[in-house]
Scaffold this motif. Structure first.
Motif, PDB file in Angstrom:
ATOM      1  N   ARG A 197       0.825  -1.210   0.000  1.00 49.57           N
ATOM      2  CA  ARG A 197       0.000   0.000   0.000  1.00 49.57           C
ATOM      3  C   ARG A 197       0.855   1.254   0.000  1.00 49.57           C
ATOM      4  NH1 ARG A 197      -5.534  -0.873   3.365  1.00 49.57           N
ATOM      5  NH2 ARG A 197      -5.624  -3.136   3.326  1.00 49.57           N
ATOM      6  N   LEU A 198       0.243   2.329  -0.453  1.00 47.59           N
ATOM      7  CA  LEU A 198       0.927   3.609  -0.409  1.00 47.59           C
ATOM      8  C   LEU A 198       1.258   3.978   1.032  1.00 47.59           C
ATOM      9  CD1 LEU A 198       1.852   5.734  -2.446  1.00 47.59           C
ATOM     10  CD2 LEU A 198      -0.322   6.915  -2.116  1.00 47.59           C
TER      11      LEU A 198
ATOM     12  N   GLN B  96      -4.608   0.219 -12.376  1.00 44.98           N
ATOM     13  CA  GLN B  96      -3.226   0.089 -11.936  1.00 44.98           C
ATOM     14  C   GLN B  96      -2.845   1.258 -11.035  1.00 44.98           C
ATOM     15  OE1 GLN B  96      -0.789  -2.382 -12.827  1.00 44.98           O
ATOM     16  NE2 GLN B  96       0.442  -1.317 -11.274  1.00 44.98           N
ATOM     17  N   GLY B  97      -2.226   0.971  -9.892  1.00 46.92           N
ATOM     18  CA  GLY B  97      -1.726   2.016  -9.026  1.00 46.92           C
ATOM     19  C   GLY B  97      -0.413   2.585  -9.553  1.00 46.92           C
TER      20      GLY B  97
ATOM     21  N   VAL C  70      -4.201   4.925 -11.444  1.00 41.29           N
ATOM     22  CA  VAL C  70      -4.645   5.641 -10.242  1.00 41.29           C
ATOM     23  C   VAL C  70      -3.442   6.310  -9.598  1.00 41.29           C
ATOM     24  CG1 VAL C  70      -5.849   5.437  -8.026  1.00 41.29           C
ATOM     25  CG2 VAL C  70      -6.494   3.949  -9.949  1.00 41.29           C
ATOM     26  N   GLN C  71      -3.463   7.640  -9.555  1.00 39.67           N
ATOM     27  CA  GLN C  71      -2.260   8.396  -9.213  1.00 39.67           C
ATOM     28  C   GLN C  71      -1.891   8.360  -7.735  1.00 39.67           C
ATOM     29  OE1 GLN C  71      -0.272   9.582 -11.442  1.00 39.67           O
ATOM     30  NE2 GLN C  71      -1.584   9.287 -13.217  1.00 39.67           N
ATOM     31  N   ASP C  72      -2.838   8.046  -6.862  1.00 38.21           N
ATOM     32  CA  ASP C  72      -2.553   8.080  -5.420  1.00 38.21           C
ATOM     33  C   ASP C  72      -2.706   6.700  -4.787  1.00 38.21           C
ATOM     34  OD1 ASP C  72      -5.268   7.899  -5.734  1.00 38.21           O
ATOM     35  OD2 ASP C  72      -5.776   9.405  -4.218  1.00 38.21           O
ATOM     36  N   ALA C  73      -2.160   5.686  -5.439  1.00 36.72           N
ATOM     37  CA  ALA C  73      -2.337   4.322  -4.952  1.00 36.72           C
ATOM     38  C   ALA C  73      -1.112   3.467  -5.217  1.00 36.72           C
ATOM     39  CB  ALA C  73      -3.560   3.677  -5.612  1.00 36.72           C
TER      40      ALA C  73
ATOM     41  N   ARG D 118      -7.474  -2.584  -1.706  1.00 35.47           N
ATOM     42  CA  ARG D 118      -8.177  -1.929  -0.597  1.00 35.47           C
ATOM     43  C   ARG D 118      -7.888  -0.428  -0.507  1.00 35.47           C
ATOM     44  NH1 ARG D 118     -11.065  -6.045  -1.086  1.00 35.47           N
ATOM     45  NH2 ARG D 118     -10.775  -7.837   0.283  1.00 35.47           N
ATOM     46  N   GLU D 119      -7.102   0.097  -1.425  1.00 32.47           N
ATOM     47  CA  GLU D 119      -6.852   1.532  -1.421  1.00 32.47           C
ATOM     48  C   GLU D 119      -8.033   2.248  -2.081  1.00 32.47           C
ATOM     49  OE1 GLU D 119      -2.671   2.794  -1.726  1.00 32.47           O
ATOM     50  OE2 GLU D 119      -2.311   0.798  -2.532  1.00 32.47           O
TER      51      GLU D 119
END
Length: 323
Positions: free
Chosen positions: A205-206, A262-263, A296-299, A304-305
């Motif tokens: 996770r981020l 895609q994160g 997805v720019q913030d993941a 679960r994000e």
């Protein structure tokens, strides 16, 4: 995410292989009319009740199942007769048992690998693909996460991951862990399993999830997750390097609509693999069904994000309406 629901039907898929005990794979099925099969990650991760919440229960029949050796599948953590192609065959057996002609296929991480392998083997049984955190089991992908790549971003966790392995064996961490996970000493096996599992949970996770770190300390989960994952990776996924991205493989599934989520900061399955899939899909201007790519720019990697969850729910809603 849709509200939690309970399955209206549970069952087991019994599989008998030569010199192999019965493998019980429990499917879980929820409402009609269209069908989606959810392919969990790992390999060895197992399903979670929350996995149903990606799907509108008024639109979908939802099929969840634990792959061989994972979750409630028995024998737990078993790696005998447990390969990519055994799992592909299991998915097809399950479809046949449930009398489903074609279904939507939804998978993330290892689940995306298995979804591509299944679709390329049974392309006429797939309505659509929704994939997250693309992983194709190339040697370069394994090396990035388990040898030289993610280690540069999580040095404190990498140090923990190194501890069980003798310094002279650290040039091939997957192989070194394979020896530890098959050690006759139960204490060594379990210690290695928890270290292996923590490495992935700490980097998925981020922002690191304490719940994920605690799960890596659960004996049953850690042993199943680590042993099965390592078994697949030390055997290169039981396929040619890059097989899932070869033109002859992609050509079989270009007619299937696909949505990829895609994160941007996924360090388990970095965006370069999702991009490679997009480039292979669109190679040489080949005619194809739609390929939708959401970065997805913030993941990071985890489903679960918040940004990943949102896009996956939207993707599941879109394909059930269109296809």
């Amino acid at each position: 995410m849709y509200p939690p629901i309970e399955p209206y039907e549970k069952g087991r898929l019994d599989i008998r292989a030569s010199q192999f005990p019965v493998a019980d794979i429990p499917p879980v099925v929820c409402n009609d009319p269209l069908v989606v099969v959810f392919l969990h990650g790992g390999p060895g991760g197992g399903v979670d009740p929350k996995d149903r919440q990606f799907f509108n229960p008024d639109k979908y029949k939802i099929v969840l199942f634990d792959q061989r050796g994972a979750g409630k599948s028995t024998p737990s953590a078993c790696i005998d007769h447990n390969t990519t192609w055994d799992l592909v065959a299991d998915i097809e057996r399950l479809r046949d048992k449930l009398s489903i002609e074609k279904w939507h296929v939804f998978g993330g991480s290892w689940g995306s690998t298995l979804a591509l392998a299944y679709a390329q083997t049974h392309p006429n049984r797939v309505r659509s693909l929704v994939l997250r955190g693309i992983f194709t089991l190339r040697k370069s992908e394994l090396r990035f996460f388990y040898q030289d790549g993610t280690s540069h971003l999580f040095p404190e966790e990498w140090s923990r991951y190194l501890r069980p392995v003798e310094p002279r064996k650290r040039d091939d961490m997957i192989k070194a862990y394979h020896s530890l996970l098959e050690d006759p000493d139960e204490k060594i096996r379990l210690g290695a399993a928890k270290a292996w599992s923590r490495w992935e949970m700490a980097t998925s996770r981020l922002f690191v999830s304490q719940d994920s770190l605690e799960r890596a300390e659960e004996d049953d989960f850690a042993l199943s997750f680590a042993r099965i994952e390592n078994h697949y990776f030390v055997n290169d996924g039981f396929m040619r390097d890059g097989q899932l991205l070869e033109e002859q493989s992609i050509a079989k599934i270009r007619h299937i609509p696909i949505i990829v989520v895609q994160g941007r900061y996924d360090v388990v399955c970095p965006p370069t693999t999702a991009w490679a899939l997009k480039m292979a899909w669109e190679a040489n201007g080949a005619e194809s069904a739609s390929f939708t790519f959401h970065l997805v720019q913030d993941a990071g990697h985890s489903s679960r994000e918040p940004g990943i969850e949102k896009k996956l729910v939207e993707a599941a809603d879109e394909v059930v309406e269109k296809y």
